[in-house]
Write an enzyme that holds these catalytic residues in place. Structure first.
Site, PDB file in Angstrom:
ATOM      1  N   GLU A  36       1.036  15.081  14.777  1.00  0.00           N
ATOM      2  CA  GLU A  36       2.449  14.960  15.114  1.00  0.00           C
ATOM      3  C   GLU A  36       2.570  15.427  16.562  1.00  0.00           C
ATOM      4  OE1 GLU A  36       5.144  17.676  13.231  1.00  0.00           O
ATOM      5  OE2 GLU A  36       6.902  16.518  13.836  1.00  0.00           O
ATOM      6  N   ARG A 261      -9.053  23.297   5.556  1.00  0.00           N
ATOM      7  CA  ARG A 261      -8.931  23.471   7.001  1.00  0.00           C
ATOM      8  C   ARG A 261      -9.722  24.698   7.414  1.00  0.00           C
ATOM      9  NH1 ARG A 261      -2.763  23.936   8.166  1.00  0.00           N
ATOM     10  NH2 ARG A 261      -3.467  24.549  10.222  1.00  0.00           N
ATOM     11  N   LYS A 271       1.540  26.342  14.937  1.00  0.00           N
ATOM     12  CA  LYS A 271       2.171  25.823  16.147  1.00  0.00           C
ATOM     13  C   LYS A 271       3.379  26.667  16.542  1.00  0.00           C
ATOM     14  CE  LYS A 271       1.129  20.957  15.703  1.00  0.00           C
ATOM     15  NZ  LYS A 271       1.708  19.653  15.328  1.00  0.00           N
TER      16      LYS A 271
END
Length: 554
Positions: A36, A261, A271
RNA sequence: AGACCCAUGGUGUAAUUGGCAACACAACAGAUUUUGGUUCUGUCGUUCAAGGUUCGAGUCCUUGUGGGUCUACCA
């Protein structure tokens, strides 16, 4: 082209090998990396990038780059550009043009209409709070929305008018009609479209309704013919919806596969948290060398190859992993040891005078650039009566017999120069050493040593008259705790390392002055350093990439 | 509370799909070395627990235990 039988190195490859054996999709392998564009890529993304690109490459497949840009509020073109350059820097080139989920808005809209016509989606006028309440709870079934049983015609009309901009933000949503009692909360009539009268970074004012992740991601995969859609574990629950939509929409059946992950000690990858560090001025920006971002790691001097190796060596599993910084740094040193030329710089200089060396004499001595690779050649070093050595390399009194650096009456070799004998030092009122006095053995010159003197230690040094000042930024991990986010009772910010950055002025050999930004060196016996973008010829700036390993005790 | 996922040395991953538990990092010891770097050699382990199936289980089954994920009109 032969068709080699690949061995599977992890569970994803096992699936692929099996698919290949079954002739699924005609043997075509197509992956994608779908960021994104609302922030910079970090080490966790690097892992996903490596998995997607390397897996496809191994099986002769291709990888798309697709911006998952379905939320106009947070996405920016600036991030798109940075994402692209970071991926290229890592060493990967995607198939064709960069794709955008926003390119598929019309197609997605048509798919929504199809779902409505099949009686599998409805326009809901409930408020967000009401929808939340309808959802039920974990283990508690939800309740049907009062708008759930509208006719397909009515839904089509309403949805068309949503698109036309007749309704304000938040007044209506399109929901899939699945099962309000489903054990997977995501299948309790998930919201597919919301109204947002906001300009999009690419489509501008064309749309006022935007699809949500679940109605954009999987569909984009199908549109692009992605065969294996690799994502992280937290999307496991979305897979049920992903598959439900493939069946309901009768579109190309991409297969979603989740992997764990990667977390790395001392790094955070949220983020929001990274952004906060910047906004609070705790770091200098997205590319601060202390950041977990690709841009930060690059500026710190981590080679792309090292990051790739690290990501590959850490494997692909379905199990949460916490990687040690040791392994990352091992991979960095491995590449830099092979590639970086050795130069000399003294980080904490103290003057050393060779009292029996002629004043005003400068001698040029040859030294190898890289002992690991003779093809890197040699260069000339200026040597003279006064030099700088590392303060740490001198002891007024050596504490043990295994000490073989400078101390009164000790002999040491100056790298690529002479063996010197230490006669003593001078100090100030506080006892701080201000000068070390030595004599040299004129017949001990490097490469032609006939002195017979044995020196166990070899020191780096810089000619005092020829030295250039270097601004050196010494980095330590940004946090004092390897997992600052894992404390329920304490905020991660409490673990900020006050010593994460220390600026020092070092004395470097003159050749360092012309180094290009991004070039990496080993400062002999110290570590690997790279030229920072802030660097100018008048004021060279170096970042510590990683220190050398050391078994020195004392 | 329900559903789903995971469990191998200090750390991370393997184990020819049921056949004598391997590799890397770290640590420690030694050799080499004009970087206390690099390189080389050596040392360090019966797979979360309890049952079961089997000639044989890290691998299959059951039950536990521990950890993770999920109730955004974010992705």
């Amino acid at each position: 082209m032969s068709s080699p039988t690949h061995t599977a190195d992890n569970f994803i490859e096992e699936i692929i090998v099996e698919d290949l054996a079954n002739g699924k999709h005609g043997g075509r392998i197509h992956t994608r990396f779908p960021p994104e564009p609302n922030g910079y890529l970090h080490i966790g993304h690097a892992k996903a990038i490596v998995i997607n690109f390397e897996t496809a490459r191994k099986f002769g497949g291709r990888t798309n780059l697709r911006m998952d840009d379905t939320n106009p509020s947070t996405e920016e073109t600036l991030f798109v550009e940075n994402i692209q350059s970071d991926i290229r820097w890592l060493g990967y080139e995607w198939e064709g043009e960069t794709r955008y989920a926003s390119d598929y808005f019309e197609e997605l809209y048509q798919l929504a209409l199809k779902l409505i016509d099949k009686g599998l989606a409805y326009v809901d006028e409930s408020t967000a709070a009401e929808i939340e309440a309808q959802k039920g709870d974990i283990g508690v079934p939800g309740k049907n929305s009062p708008f759930r049983d509208r006719s397909a015609e009515e839904n089509r009309d309403l949805f068309t008018r949503m698109r036309a901009g007749e309704f304000p933000d938040g007044s209506r949503v399109l929901r899939a009609k699945i099962d309000m009692a489903h054990p997977n909360l995501l299948l309790r009539d998930p919201v597919l479209y919301r109204i947002k009268h906001e300009a999009h970074h690419r489509t501008g004012e064309d749309w006022c309704i935007y699809p949500l992740y679940d109605f954009a991601h999987g569909q984009s995969d199908s549109i692009e013919g992605i065969t294996h859609s690799l994502c992280s574990l937290e999307f496991r629950h979305h897979r049920d919806l992903y598959n439900w939509l493939i069946e309901a929409l009768e579109i190309f059946p991409s297969r979603q596969i989740e992997f764990a992950r990667m977390n790395v000690d001392y790094f955070i990858t949220s983020k929001r948290k990274l952004k906060m560090l910047i906004e609070e001025g705790l770091v200098t920006g997205w590319d601060d060398p202390r950041m977990s971002t690709i841009a930060g790691l690059r500026r710190k001097g981590y080679p792309a190859e090292a990051i790739r190796n690290f990501c590959m060596h850490t494997g692909v599993t379905r199990r949460d992993s916490q990687q040690t910084l040791d392994l990352l740094e091992f991979n960095v040193r491995e590449v830099l040891n092979r590639d970086a030329d050795r130069y000399m710089a003294v980080l904490d200089p103290v003057k050393l005078v060779i009292t029996n060396y002629p004043e005003d004499q400068t001698e040029w001595l040859e030294t190898e650039n890289n002992p690991e690779d003779a093809s890197h050649g040699t260069r000339q070093l200026p040597f003279g009566r006064e030099i700088y050595v590392e303060r740490e390399d001198y002891r007024k009194e050596p504490q043990n017999r295994k000490y073989y650096r400078l101390a009164p009456d000790k002999d040491v070799r100056l790298k690529s120069a002479y063996i010197i004998h230490c006669d003593g030092h001078e100090e100030d009122a506080e006892g701080k050493v201000t000068q070390i006095n030595c004599t040299y053995y004129p017949d001990s010159r490097s490469g032609e040593d006939t002195s017979g003197v044995k020196a166990k230690g070899t020191l780096h040094w810089v000619s005092a008259s020829a030295a250039v000042d270097l601004e050196v930024r010494m980095y330590q991990p940004l946090f004092t705790d390897p997992t600052p986010m894992d404390h329920e009772d304490r905020d991660f910010i409490e673990f900020l390392n006050p010593d994460s950055l220390t600026m020092i002025t070092a004395k470097g050999e003159p050749a360092l002055q012309g180094a290009a930004v991004g070039e990496s060196f080993q400062f002999l016996r110290q570590g690997y350093f790279t030229v920072d973008p802030d660097s100018t010829p008048a004021r060279p700036v170096f970042n510590l990439t990683v220190g050398l390993k050391s078994s020195f005790r004392g």
